[in-house]
Design a protein around this motif. Structure first.
Motif, mmCIF file in Angstrom:
data_model
loop_
_atom_site.group_PDB
_atom_site.id
_atom_site.type_symbol
_atom_site.label_atom_id
_atom_site.label_comp_id
_atom_site.label_asym_id
_atom_site.label_seq_id
_atom_site.Cartn_x
_atom_site.Cartn_y
_atom_site.Cartn_z
ATOM 1 N N ALA A 201 8.608 -1.203 21.241
ATOM 2 C CA ALA A 201 9.514 -2.260 20.801
ATOM 3 C C ALA A 201 8.731 -3.528 20.460
ATOM 4 N N LYS A 202 7.724 -3.838 21.261
ATOM 5 C CA LYS A 202 6.904 -5.022 21.004
ATOM 6 C C LYS A 202 6.153 -4.878 19.674
ATOM 7 N N ILE A 203 5.622 -3.704 19.433
ATOM 8 C CA ILE A 203 4.894 -3.455 18.181
ATOM 9 C C ILE A 203 5.836 -3.570 16.985
ATOM 10 N N LEU A 204 7.061 -3.041 17.122
ATOM 11 C CA LEU A 204 8.029 -3.110 16.028
ATOM 12 C C LEU A 204 8.376 -4.558 15.702
ATOM 13 N N VAL A 205 8.604 -5.374 16.742
ATOM 14 C CA VAL A 205 8.930 -6.788 16.518
ATOM 15 C C VAL A 205 7.779 -7.490 15.796
ATOM 16 N N ASP A 218 20.594 -11.050 18.331
ATOM 17 C CA ASP A 218 21.253 -9.825 18.761
ATOM 18 C C ASP A 218 20.453 -8.586 18.379
ATOM 19 N N LEU A 219 19.778 -8.634 17.227
ATOM 20 C CA LEU A 219 18.953 -7.508 16.799
ATOM 21 C C LEU A 219 17.690 -7.406 17.654
ATOM 22 N N ARG A 220 17.111 -8.554 17.993
ATOM 23 C CA ARG A 220 15.932 -8.548 18.863
ATOM 24 C C ARG A 220 16.279 -7.931 20.225
ATOM 25 N N ALA A 221 17.454 -8.292 20.751
ATOM 26 C CA ALA A 221 17.894 -7.730 22.031
ATOM 27 C C ALA A 221 18.118 -6.228 21.913
ATOM 28 N N ARG A 222 18.651 -5.790 20.765
ATOM 29 C CA ARG A 222 18.876 -4.355 20.540
ATOM 30 C C ARG A 222 17.556 -3.596 20.540
ATOM 31 N N ILE A 223 16.553 -4.155 19.904
ATOM 32 C CA ILE A 223 15.232 -3.507 19.845
ATOM 33 C C ILE A 223 14.620 -3.437 21.239
ATOM 34 N N GLN A 224 14.653 -4.553 21.951
ATOM 35 C CA GLN A 224 13.991 -4.623 23.248
ATOM 36 C C GLN A 224 14.681 -3.775 24.315
ATOM 37 N N SER A 225 15.973 -3.497 24.132
ATOM 38 C CA SER A 225 16.695 -2.687 25.111
ATOM 39 C C SER A 225 16.689 -1.204 24.765
ATOM 40 N N CYS A 226 16.159 -0.851 23.596
ATOM 41 C CA CYS A 226 16.149 0.550 23.166
ATOM 42 C C CYS A 226 15.081 1.334 23.944
ATOM 43 N N LEU A 227 15.480 2.434 24.551
ATOM 44 C CA LEU A 227 14.549 3.278 25.297
ATOM 45 C C LEU A 227 14.252 4.588 24.567
ATOM 46 N N ASP A 228 14.800 4.730 23.365
ATOM 47 C CA ASP A 228 14.597 5.934 22.556
ATOM 48 C C ASP A 228 13.353 5.729 21.691
ATOM 49 N N THR A 229 12.231 6.299 22.110
ATOM 50 C CA THR A 229 10.979 6.086 21.373
ATOM 51 C C THR A 229 11.044 6.681 19.970
ATOM 52 N N ASP A 230 11.769 7.781 19.792
ATOM 53 C CA ASP A 230 11.915 8.362 18.450
ATOM 54 C C ASP A 230 12.611 7.384 17.517
ATOM 55 N N GLN A 231 13.657 6.708 18.019
ATOM 56 C CA GLN A 231 14.370 5.726 17.208
ATOM 57 C C GLN A 231 13.484 4.528 16.883
ATOM 58 N N LEU A 232 12.710 4.064 17.866
ATOM 59 C CA LEU A 232 11.810 2.935 17.627
ATOM 60 C C LEU A 232 10.762 3.283 16.572
ATOM 61 N N TRP A 235 12.393 3.248 13.112
ATOM 62 C CA TRP A 235 12.549 1.879 12.614
ATOM 63 C C TRP A 235 11.211 1.329 12.142
ATOM 64 N N PHE A 236 10.156 1.620 12.891
ATOM 65 C CA PHE A 236 8.835 1.121 12.508
ATOM 66 C C PHE A 236 8.413 1.680 11.145
ATOM 67 N N ASP A 237 8.633 2.975 10.936
ATOM 68 C CA ASP A 237 8.273 3.591 9.645
ATOM 69 C C ASP A 237 9.018 2.928 8.499
ATOM 70 N N LYS A 238 10.309 2.644 8.703
ATOM 71 C CA LYS A 238 11.086 1.965 7.661
ATOM 72 C C LYS A 238 10.584 0.545 7.426
ATOM 73 N N ALA A 239 10.203 -0.126 8.521
ATOM 74 C CA ALA A 239 9.765 -1.520 8.420
ATOM 75 C C ALA A 239 8.525 -1.676 7.569
ATOM 76 N N MET A 240 7.734 -0.621 7.452
ATOM 77 C CA MET A 240 6.492 -0.703 6.689
ATOM 78 C C MET A 240 6.713 -0.846 5.184
ATOM 79 N N SER A 241 7.891 -0.391 4.701
ATOM 80 C CA SER A 241 8.116 -0.424 3.251
ATOM 81 C C SER A 241 9.447 -1.038 2.843
ATOM 82 N N ALA A 242 10.284 -1.378 3.791
ATOM 83 C CA ALA A 242 11.626 -1.885 3.467
ATOM 84 C C ALA A 242 11.547 -3.260 2.810
#
Length: 251
Positions: A201-205, A218-232, A235-242
């Protein structure tokens, strides 16, 4: 003397119940259950707030509401059972109180389907003597049947309710070969999973900020509370090109 009829306040009191559970029936009906845990007899101000809890929950959830108090001793239970009078005829609150005197027996075969929950309740009300070795084994046997997340939560409730000596004995039993896999190893695995998720989550932020995206609170809180590493990771893969942050988190 006639006074101001506007009952609105610019500085409203805060009402924080220990827990509120919304029950839904098969017929579509709802019931809000407010749960309060009392380790000692409540003070006058606390008791006077309880009718407000019920009224606010009824208004917020648009359904009937009840107050259930879990008392840790017989004396506390007696104090909590006293009627809370509001002064309005017929508008009084008689709390539903569960204490050592009326906690269902978790060893009763009739309650086998909810034995783990009743075990926790019996620990919270001290209806179950956790200084007794047989009771400690019964507690762990009941909790071991649950999924890891629920087992972890319930175990913490029991540990919190136990005396220092009983808690130490419980922890020693949990570390024994018979229970280690279900409890100690489970806690270790959970801690590792949470640590891995927090790191991702820290790397994604950081990646989002590096790309110049503004992250709403609210989105930052959603990221930091997410425990699903696959989902994180997704999101990271999308963030690279979105092109926008909406493209990353849009459903």
């Amino acid at each position: 003397m006639v006074t101001d009829s506007n009952l609105t306040t610019c500085d409203p009191p805060e009402f924080h119940a220990d827990a509120v559970t919304l029950l839904r029936g098969t017929d579509g009906g709802k019931l809000a259950v407010i749960t309060e845990s009392q380790s000692a007899p409540p003070k006058r101000g606390k008791r006077r707030a309880w009718p407000a809890y019920v009224a606010v929950a009824q208004s917020q959830h648009d359904c009937d509401a009840v107050l259930v108090v879990i008392a840790a001793s017989r004396a506390t239970a007696r104090a909590c059972r006293r009627t809370v009078r509001t002064g309005h005829p017929g508008f009084n609150l008689d709390p539903i109180v569960i204490g050592p005197h009326n906690t269902p027996d978790p060893t009763n075969p009739a309650f086998a389907g909810v034995a783990p929950e009743l075990t926790v309740l019996a620990a919270l009300t001290h209806a179950l003597d956790l200084t007794d070795a047989a009771n400690r084994r019964m507690v762990l046997n009941n909790l071991a049947t649950l999924d890891r997340e629920t087992r972890t939560t319930y175990t913490r409730f029991v540990q919190h309710a136990a005396s220092d000596a009983a808690r130490k004995a419980l922890e020693e039993l949990m570390a024994s070969p018979a229970y280690r896999d279900a409890f100690i190893d489970g806690f270790i695995a959970e801690g590792e999973a949470r640590g891995e998720a927090r790191g991702e989550a820290k790397i994604l932020v950081r990646a989002l900020e590096a790309r110049g995206f503004t992250i709403p609170a609210d989105l930052r809180a959603r990221i930091q509370s997410c425990l699903d590493t696959d989902q994180l990771e997704a999101w990271f893969d999308k963030a690279m090109s979105a092109d926008s942050i909406e493209a990353v988190f849009g459903d």
